[in-house]
Design an enzyme around this catalytic site. Structure first.
Site, PDB file in Angstrom:
ATOM      1  N   TRP A 146       0.866  -1.182   0.000  1.00 55.85           N
ATOM      2  CA  TRP A 146       0.000   0.000   0.000  1.00 55.85           C
ATOM      3  C   TRP A 146       0.913   1.247   0.000  1.00 55.85           C
ATOM      4  CZ3 TRP A 146      -1.759   2.786   4.859  1.00 55.85           C
ATOM      5  CH2 TRP A 146      -2.689   3.792   4.553  1.00 55.85           C
ATOM      6  N   ASP A 227      -0.798  -5.196   9.445  1.00 53.06           N
ATOM      7  CA  ASP A 227      -1.744  -4.161   9.048  1.00 53.06           C
ATOM      8  C   ASP A 227      -3.026  -4.885   8.659  1.00 53.06           C
ATOM      9  OD1 ASP A 227      -3.249  -2.188   7.899  1.00 53.06           O
ATOM     10  OD2 ASP A 227      -1.723  -1.511   6.475  1.00 53.06           O
ATOM     11  N   LYS A 263     -13.191  -0.013   5.905  1.00 53.01           N
ATOM     12  CA  LYS A 263     -13.775  -0.853   4.856  1.00 53.01           C
ATOM     13  C   LYS A 263     -14.857  -1.772   5.390  1.00 53.01           C
ATOM     14  CE  LYS A 263      -9.895   0.612   3.020  1.00 53.01           C
ATOM     15  NZ  LYS A 263      -9.453   1.180   1.794  1.00 53.01           N
TER      16      LYS A 263
HETATM   17  N1  KET Z   1      -3.769  -0.333   5.352  1.00 56.79           N
HETATM   18  C1  KET Z   1      -4.036  -0.722   4.104  1.00 56.79           C
HETATM   19  C2  KET Z   1      -3.405  -1.957   3.576  1.00 56.79           C
HETATM   20  C3  KET Z   1      -4.917   0.044   3.334  1.00 56.79           C
HETATM   21  O1  KET Z   1      -5.179  -0.383   2.108  1.00 56.79           O
HETATM   22  C4  KET Z   1      -5.497   1.213   3.846  1.00 56.79           C
HETATM   23  C5  KET Z   1      -6.347   2.052   3.014  1.00 56.79           C
HETATM   24  C6  KET Z   1      -5.191   1.549   5.176  1.00 56.79           C
HETATM   25  C7  KET Z   1      -4.305   0.754   5.891  1.00 56.79           C
HETATM   26  C8  KET Z   1      -5.706   2.748   5.878  1.00 56.79           C
HETATM   27  O2  KET Z   1      -7.028   3.020   5.838  1.00 56.79           O
HETATM   28  P1  KET Z   1      -7.698   3.963   6.947  1.00 56.79           P
HETATM   29  O3  KET Z   1      -8.826   4.588   6.265  1.00 56.79           O
HETATM   30  O4  KET Z   1      -6.665   4.942   7.429  1.00 56.79           O
HETATM   31  O5  KET Z   1      -8.115   3.044   8.045  1.00 56.79           O
HETATM   32  N2  KET Z   1      -6.352   1.975   1.754  1.00 56.79           N
HETATM   33  C9  KET Z   1      -7.209   2.678   0.790  1.00 56.79           C
HETATM   34  C10 KET Z   1      -7.409   4.120   1.025  1.00 56.79           C
HETATM   35  C11 KET Z   1      -6.167   4.929   1.186  1.00 56.79           C
HETATM   36  O6  KET Z   1      -5.239   4.837   0.393  1.00 56.79           O
HETATM   37  O7  KET Z   1      -6.140   5.718   2.157  1.00 56.79           O
HETATM   38  C12 KET Z   1      -6.675   2.389  -0.619  1.00 56.79           C
HETATM   39  O8  KET Z   1      -5.635   1.714  -0.757  1.00 56.79           O
HETATM   40  O9  KET Z   1      -7.313   2.787  -1.599  1.00 56.79           O
END
Ligand code: KET
Length: 418
Positions: A146, A227, A263
């Protein structure tokens, strides 16, 4: 002296003090949504950010979330500050959901859990902790990973390097490369692992491979750091998706786990998640937690309450918990359906004989298409399909109705652009 300061003031009015501040590049993921909003074409499709949409391509608020919010409104709860560590009922619920309520580490009080600002904030807090208490250690991250992982460790001034993960030849896991790189890292490194539904590849190790990964990490005295952003979203089962984490915990290892409810409960903008540190003894967990609080206080003081209450209500109530699991299965199921339809469309339309079955083997919200940057640019410039430049598409933003159009765009980009 007085004259001099007058001159300086005159200069300050004419020329900004921010002349030395350059324009930052757009974010590789969230910047895609900005570009999408600016596109006026009717065919446009946003497969950039990993955010669930309905078949009508609308954002989705889970019914169980609305129910919990109504309940909260009826109770007329106040808006007092939370403690630095967050809402107690949330912290209990989130750790139990992750490790299982009967897990000995929970029963023995060996987990330091802090509510934090969703997955990102939880990772960032853990990174600050690593920088402060393990200044010699480096973090190993998968290649690819990511995009924000690198930013998080860079900003926290934690050195990192990559371990092999994705093999473009097999469009699968480079398991031997992964093991070799984890083995070759200095003892006591932190190994960042995606608990399930690896982002961006959608390729997870098998249970047997997880065992071997745990063997090497244990042997090298590394610290596993999970993660977990997609619990329940990969398989549709909360327990199955937590099995990688639980395997490490069962071995008696100390483990870091960052959690997100963006998510699986669709709480993206509520910024709700947690950092959990499994420790060897309750007394250690208390000390670790005290230091995490000490790091959080000057950064953001204490976390927001709304999302924490939603999670605590949903997980704490057997009826709502059941409804959540059902809605999550439906979301995961819709993604599986579009995955299948995309594969079917590609296979039917592409006369070159290319094998697209890797799409069916990938799990979670994304498909890693193998399209390169130029091909991804073609997807956007010619077809108005917005995606990240690493070739990742979010299937959560795709409808059955758009699969054929997407397949046409992929086939064109793959075969006609090099
Ligand atoms: N870890 C991974 C692997 C991940 O894909 C995301 C979010 C997060 C943590 C963090 O999400 P949060 O909303 O802070 O709990 N991924 C999506 C959004 C982004 O990039 O912020 C994405 O990959 O599209």
């Amino acid at each position: 002296m007085q004259n001099f300061s007058r001159v300086m003031m005159a200069v300050a009015v004419d020329i900004s003090r921010f002349e030395g501040v350059p324009m930052a590049p757009p974010d590789p993921i969230l910047g895609v949504s900005e570009a999408f909003r600016a596109d006026k074409n009717d065919l446009k499709l946003n497969l950039g950010v990993g955010a669930y949409r309905t078949e009508e391509l609308q954002p989705y608020v889970l019914n169980v979330v609305k129910k919990a919010e109504n309940l909260m409104l009826e109770k007329g709860e106040n808006k007092e500050y939370l403690p630095i560590e967050g809402l107690a009922a949330f912290n209990k619920a989130t750790a139990e959901l992750l490790f299982g309520a009967d897990n000995p580490v929970i029963k023995q009080g060996r987990v330091a859990t802090l509510q934090s600002l969703s997955g990102t904030g939880s990772l960032r807090l853990a990174a600050a902790f690593i920088q402060r208490y393990f200044p010699e250690a480096k973090v190993l991250i998968s290649s690819p990973t990511w995009g924000n992982h690198k930013n998080i460790f860079n900003d926290a001034r934690v050195p990192w390097s990559e371990y092999r993960y994705y093999d473009p030849k097999t469009v699968g896991l480079d398991f031997e490369g992964m093991i070799a790189d984890i083995q070759a890292a200095p003892d006591g490194s932190f190994v960042l692992l995606h608990g399930c539904a690896h982002n961006p590849t959608g390729i997870d190790p098998t249970p047997e491979q997880w065992e071997k990964i745990a063997d090497v990490i244990q042997e090298k005295k590394h610290m596993p750091f999970f993660d977990v952003a997609y619990q329940g979203f990969a398989s549709g089962s909360l327990d199955e998706d937590a099995s990688s984490v639980r395997l490490f915990v069962e071995r008696g290892l100390e483990v870091f786990v960052a959690q997100s409810y963006s998510k699986n409960l669709g709480l993206y903008a509520e910024r709700i998640g947690a950092i959990n540190v499994v420790c060897s003894a309750p007394e250690v967990a208390n000390r670790v937690k005290s230091q995490l609080k000490r790091l959080a206080r000057p950064m953001y003081s204490n976390p927001p309450i709304h999302g924490a209450r939603i999670v605590a209500n949903v997980v704490g109530d057997p009826v709502m918990f059941g409804e959540w699991k059902q809605e999550m299965e439906e979301m995961a199921g819709r993604i599986k359906n579009v995955r299948q339809k995309l594969y079917d469309s590609l296979s039917a339309k592409d006369k070159s004989g290319k094998d697209w079955s890797f799409i069916l083997r990938q799990i979670g919200m994304f498909s890693y298409t193998g399209l390169n940057k130029t091909q991804s640019d073609n997807m956007t410039d010619k077809w108005h399909i917005y995606m990240t430049k690493d070739g990742r598409i979010s299937l959560a933003g795709l409808s059955l109705a758009k699969c054929e159009y997407l397949a046409d765009a992929i086939i064109d980009s793959f075969h006609n652009i090099s």
